[in-house]
Scaffold this active site. Sequence first.
Site, mmCIF file in Angstrom:
data_model
loop_
_atom_site.group_PDB
_atom_site.id
_atom_site.type_symbol
_atom_site.label_atom_id
_atom_site.label_comp_id
_atom_site.label_asym_id
_atom_site.label_seq_id
_atom_site.Cartn_x
_atom_site.Cartn_y
_atom_site.Cartn_z
ATOM 1 N N GLU A 65 0.859 -1.190 0.000
ATOM 2 C CA GLU A 65 0.000 0.000 0.000
ATOM 3 C C GLU A 65 0.887 1.230 0.000
ATOM 4 O O GLU A 65 1.707 1.422 0.905
ATOM 5 C CB GLU A 65 -0.952 0.026 1.196
ATOM 6 C CG GLU A 65 -1.872 1.236 1.158
ATOM 7 C CD GLU A 65 -3.026 1.182 2.146
ATOM 8 O OE1 GLU A 65 -3.651 2.230 2.375
ATOM 9 O OE2 GLU A 65 -3.304 0.083 2.685
ATOM 10 N N GLU A 79 4.635 5.384 3.678
ATOM 11 C CA GLU A 79 4.043 6.666 4.067
ATOM 12 C C GLU A 79 5.161 7.615 4.508
ATOM 13 O O GLU A 79 5.805 7.382 5.534
ATOM 14 C CB GLU A 79 3.037 6.480 5.208
ATOM 15 C CG GLU A 79 2.422 7.772 5.714
ATOM 16 C CD GLU A 79 1.788 8.596 4.601
ATOM 17 O OE1 GLU A 79 2.228 9.755 4.401
ATOM 18 O OE2 GLU A 79 0.876 8.089 3.927
ATOM 19 N N ASP A 124 -2.164 12.295 -3.856
ATOM 20 C CA ASP A 124 -2.210 13.727 -4.160
ATOM 21 C C ASP A 124 -2.489 13.897 -5.648
ATOM 22 O O ASP A 124 -1.758 13.373 -6.491
ATOM 23 C CB ASP A 124 -0.862 14.361 -3.803
ATOM 24 C CG ASP A 124 -0.929 15.881 -3.765
ATOM 25 O OD1 ASP A 124 -1.661 16.471 -4.591
ATOM 26 O OD2 ASP A 124 -0.247 16.482 -2.921
ATOM 27 N N ASP A 182 -11.147 10.732 -5.434
ATOM 28 C CA ASP A 182 -12.367 11.527 -5.544
ATOM 29 C C ASP A 182 -12.199 12.657 -6.549
ATOM 30 O O ASP A 182 -13.070 13.515 -6.670
ATOM 31 C CB ASP A 182 -12.737 12.110 -4.180
ATOM 32 C CG ASP A 182 -11.633 13.003 -3.622
ATOM 33 O OD1 ASP A 182 -10.475 12.546 -3.579
ATOM 34 O OD2 ASP A 182 -11.920 14.154 -3.230
ATOM 35 N N THR A 240 -12.022 5.781 4.952
ATOM 36 C CA THR A 240 -10.930 6.567 5.549
ATOM 37 C C THR A 240 -11.469 7.948 5.905
ATOM 38 O O THR A 240 -12.510 8.383 5.405
ATOM 39 C CB THR A 240 -9.745 6.739 4.573
ATOM 40 O OG1 THR A 240 -10.139 7.599 3.494
ATOM 41 C CG2 THR A 240 -9.285 5.393 4.014
ATOM 42 N N ARG A 241 -10.737 8.633 6.750
ATOM 43 C CA ARG A 241 -11.158 9.993 7.119
ATOM 44 C C ARG A 241 -11.149 10.915 5.913
ATOM 45 O O ARG A 241 -12.022 11.778 5.763
ATOM 46 C CB ARG A 241 -10.230 10.528 8.209
ATOM 47 C CG ARG A 241 -10.416 9.872 9.576
ATOM 48 C CD ARG A 241 -9.421 10.410 10.572
ATOM 49 N NE ARG A 241 -8.054 10.154 10.133
ATOM 50 C CZ ARG A 241 -6.986 10.747 10.655
ATOM 51 N NH1 ARG A 241 -7.133 11.652 11.604
ATOM 52 N NH2 ARG A 241 -5.765 10.456 10.226
ATOM 53 N N TYR A 242 -10.159 10.751 5.044
ATOM 54 C CA TYR A 242 -10.099 11.600 3.850
ATOM 55 C C TYR A 242 -11.317 11.343 2.963
ATOM 56 O O TYR A 242 -11.918 12.288 2.440
ATOM 57 C CB TYR A 242 -8.819 11.328 3.066
ATOM 58 C CG TYR A 242 -8.716 12.204 1.835
ATOM 59 C CD1 TYR A 242 -8.125 13.455 1.901
ATOM 60 C CD2 TYR A 242 -9.253 11.798 0.615
ATOM 61 C CE1 TYR A 242 -8.051 14.275 0.785
ATOM 62 C CE2 TYR A 242 -9.191 12.610 -0.503
ATOM 63 C CZ TYR A 242 -8.593 13.843 -0.409
ATOM 64 O OH TYR A 242 -8.540 14.652 -1.516
#
Length: 232
Positions: free
Chosen positions: A63, A88, A137, A173, A211-213
Amino acid sequence: MPDNEGSRAAGAFFGRRHGKPLRPRQASAMEEVLPTLSLDLDRPAPARLANLFDVPVDAVRLEIGFGGGEHLLHESGRFPETGFIGVEPFIGGMAKFVLSASEAGRKNVRLYDDDANRLLDWLPEAGLAGIDLFYPDPWPKKRHWKRRFVNDENLERFARVMRPGARFRFASDIAHYVNWTLMHIGRHPEFEWVAASADDWRQPYEGWPGTRYEAKAKREGRTPAYLTFVRR
């Protein structure tokens, strides 16, 4: 983020490395736990990626850019027989995940906190059963599109390290980035989009924890797309 155009190679895994100060427990986890989970790319990669893990695993997934680690923590718990490599560069996200993984007793996870391209170049051929890239991003300005992680060069990297039948999953998104990804995949001979109907990309992946995003994107009226491609 300052525009450091030219300071890193096109397509490199850019990220905001520093953020708010870490909480004491997160800082302790970064100091004590992260070294036990981190990959050392100065050593040769094993021919069998399963040898990276302290527990037996029968497949390894990657990931890239796991953010706060919600999905990585969820999947590594759902599939204890699978090894997971997480990348990450943002210290806050890494610290949150390391603490959560430590508390959950995860043994089937390895981590890398720098440029994912270097990791991809380090991995052996056909060693991965899947690659996940969720909400990267989008670099919306045209002059920054070359920074998008999905590009011809990185798809070549993916094709090299993924075994036949492995899945590359991409969620975003941002409609332009979704179309960009479909365009690049469409001209690559080693990948096939497996969608048979609109629901195949409108519906989240099976077992998807969210996810929060993603929740923020939905609140702001942006609709995510969930794409799946198979390595031929």
